[in-house]
Design a protein around this motif. Structure first.
Motif, mmCIF file in Angstrom:
data_model
loop_
_atom_site.group_PDB
_atom_site.id
_atom_site.type_symbol
_atom_site.label_atom_id
_atom_site.label_comp_id
_atom_site.label_asym_id
_atom_site.label_seq_id
_atom_site.Cartn_x
_atom_site.Cartn_y
_atom_site.Cartn_z
ATOM 1 N N LYS A 96 47.484 39.910 84.091
ATOM 2 C CA LYS A 96 48.738 40.198 84.799
ATOM 3 C C LYS A 96 49.035 41.697 84.794
ATOM 4 O O LYS A 96 49.398 42.279 85.818
ATOM 5 N N ARG A 97 48.908 42.333 83.626
ATOM 6 C CA ARG A 97 49.173 43.771 83.514
ATOM 7 C C ARG A 97 48.130 44.593 84.281
ATOM 8 O O ARG A 97 48.450 45.614 84.891
ATOM 9 N N ILE A 98 46.877 44.159 84.226
ATOM 10 C CA ILE A 98 45.810 44.865 84.945
ATOM 11 C C ILE A 98 46.134 44.918 86.437
ATOM 12 O O ILE A 98 46.009 45.966 87.080
ATOM 13 N N GLU A 99 46.605 43.793 86.967
ATOM 14 C CA GLU A 99 46.961 43.734 88.385
ATOM 15 C C GLU A 99 48.223 44.555 88.674
ATOM 16 O O GLU A 99 48.298 45.283 89.665
ATOM 17 N N GLU A 100 49.210 44.443 87.788
ATOM 18 C CA GLU A 100 50.466 45.174 87.975
ATOM 19 C C GLU A 100 50.239 46.681 87.991
ATOM 20 O O GLU A 100 50.823 47.408 88.803
ATOM 21 N N ASN A 101 49.350 47.167 87.127
ATOM 22 C CA ASN A 101 49.127 48.606 86.988
ATOM 23 C C ASN A 101 48.470 49.254 88.207
ATOM 24 O O ASN A 101 48.511 50.480 88.348
ATOM 25 N N ILE A 102 47.865 48.453 89.059
ATOM 26 C CA ILE A 102 47.227 49.022 90.259
ATOM 27 C C ILE A 102 48.110 48.825 91.499
ATOM 28 O O ILE A 102 47.825 49.344 92.579
ATOM 29 N N SER A 103 49.219 48.107 91.321
ATOM 30 C CA SER A 103 50.115 47.804 92.454
ATOM 31 C C SER A 103 51.191 48.884 92.571
ATOM 32 O O SER A 103 52.352 48.676 92.231
ATOM 33 N N LEU A 104 50.771 50.038 93.058
ATOM 34 C CA LEU A 104 51.644 51.218 93.056
ATOM 35 C C LEU A 104 51.861 51.821 94.450
ATOM 36 O O LEU A 104 52.500 52.875 94.562
ATOM 37 N N PHE A 105 51.353 51.172 95.469
ATOM 38 C CA PHE A 105 51.334 51.826 96.778
ATOM 39 C C PHE A 105 52.324 51.236 97.786
ATOM 40 O O PHE A 105 52.293 51.574 98.961
ATOM 41 N N ASP A 106 53.222 50.366 97.306
ATOM 42 C CA ASP A 106 54.223 49.792 98.209
ATOM 43 C C ASP A 106 55.613 50.360 97.943
ATOM 44 O O ASP A 106 56.617 49.826 98.394
ATOM 45 N N PHE A 107 55.679 51.442 97.182
ATOM 46 C CA PHE A 107 56.957 52.117 96.958
ATOM 47 C C PHE A 107 56.684 53.579 96.626
ATOM 48 O O PHE A 107 55.546 53.977 96.331
ATOM 49 N N GLU A 108 57.739 54.398 96.680
ATOM 50 C CA GLU A 108 57.599 55.824 96.393
ATOM 51 C C GLU A 108 58.852 56.308 95.668
ATOM 52 O O GLU A 108 59.971 55.904 95.996
ATOM 53 N N LEU A 109 58.664 57.159 94.680
ATOM 54 C CA LEU A 109 59.799 57.750 93.976
ATOM 55 C C LEU A 109 60.368 58.899 94.802
ATOM 56 O O LEU A 109 59.626 59.660 95.420
ATOM 57 N N THR A 110 61.697 59.024 94.817
ATOM 58 C CA THR A 110 62.343 60.100 95.561
ATOM 59 C C THR A 110 62.175 61.424 94.812
ATOM 60 O O THR A 110 61.821 61.443 93.626
ATOM 61 N N THR A 111 62.451 62.511 95.507
ATOM 62 C CA THR A 111 62.406 63.840 94.877
ATOM 63 C C THR A 111 63.343 63.889 93.674
ATOM 64 O O THR A 111 63.005 64.439 92.617
ATOM 65 N N SER A 112 64.519 63.285 93.818
ATOM 66 C CA SER A 112 65.502 63.250 92.737
ATOM 67 C C SER A 112 64.985 62.454 91.540
ATOM 68 O O SER A 112 65.146 62.861 90.380
#
Length: 281
Positions: A239-255
């Motif tokens: 579960k964690r292995i999959e979660e850790n690669i799921s990073l491309f459907d959101f973006e952090l704001t400059t703030s």
């Protein structure tokens, strides 16, 4: 998978899979799961004692060799020309591979452990340059090098290191060193991206995670890749292995990036290249 281009024109995934403490069957299974979940960069080291397990995991995965980017590292004890050649061949044999994609000096020689640390690092690097010229290594780099170690190495190096793998996480991200690496076209790679679990109780990170409906882990990893830094989280949980690669459907704001940049020190390991094997408390 997003990629970065190294200074030798090699492409490397921006997210990889770390294997520290993943031993024997657990290590084999973790590598198989990671490759099945879309990871293509696998990071190990001779000191981890799991190169054989990593090699078996790659073979058992059924993924073609050319589709896996394998990193391993030369340990800091007994650095030098001859030992590097010898230990590289041992790593290659344990991994059951014909070549390594990225080979790193795990920690630099320092004045505490070597009479002439500059020459020791230079000799180690010369052996790696020769192995690269022979086609046994695609890219060569370093790990845990401060600016002073890099500057000394660059005086004799024919090949500029492609990567410097350093401790980099919210609360300890070595901004000046990162800027120096970028000025030399050396890509930075993060180890201990979750600060040994110390990030999970941070209120700012928890609030940002809640806003994005993501885990604190995903926020930290996303913050790292938005700095154009490679990250290699480790886990043995599917579960964690999959979660850790799921990073491309959101973006952090400059703030949000600034909020995380400005966090006070969290989870610093205490390990410094100038004083190993001691730690700063």
């Amino acid at each position: 998978m997003e990629e970065l281009i190294l200074n030798d024109a090699t492409k490397i995934p921006i997210i990889g899979f770390g294997t520290y403490k993943s031993l024997e069957q657990e290590g084999i299974d973790a590598v198989k799961i990671a490759l099945s979940k879309g990871y293509t960069l696998i990071d190990t080291a001779s000191i981890y004692g799991n190169e054989e397990a990593v090699g078996k995991g790659i073979k058992a995965s059924g993924v073609a060799r050319e589709d896996v980017f394998v990193t391993t590292k030369k340990w800091r004890e007994n650095l030098g020309y001859e030992s590097t050649k010898k230990e590289f061949e041992a790593s290659l044999k344990k991994l059951q591979l014909d070549y390594i994609d990225l080979y790193l000096i795990h920690w630099p020689a320092n004045a505490k452990n070597y009479k002439n640390w500059q020459k020791t690092n230079a000799d180690t690097w010369r052996a790696m340059e020769e192995l690269q010229a022979e086609g046994k290594i695609k890219s060569i780099g370093v790990s845990n090098f401060f600016q002073e170690h890099l500057e000394a190495l660059l005086k004799t190096a024919k090949v500029i290191p492609s990567i410097n793998q350093i401790e980099f996480h919210p609360g300890y991200w070595q901004q000046e060193l990162v800027q120096f690496c970028k000025s030399k076209n050396i890509v930075v790679e993060s180890w201990s991206p979750l600060a040994r679990g110390k990030v999970f109780s941070n209120k700012i990170l928890k609030a940002i995670a809640k806003k994005h409906q993501k885990s604190v882990s995903q926020i930290c990893l996303r913050w790292i890749i938005q700095h154009n830094v490679i990250v290699i989280p480790k886990s043995t949980s599917p579960k964690r292995i999959e979660e850790n690669i799921s990073l491309f459907d959101f973006e952090l704001t400059t703030s949000e990036m600034k909020q995380i940049n400005d966090l006070p020190e969290i989870g610093f390991s205490g390990e410094l290249p100038n004083i190993w094997p001691d730690r700063v408390k």
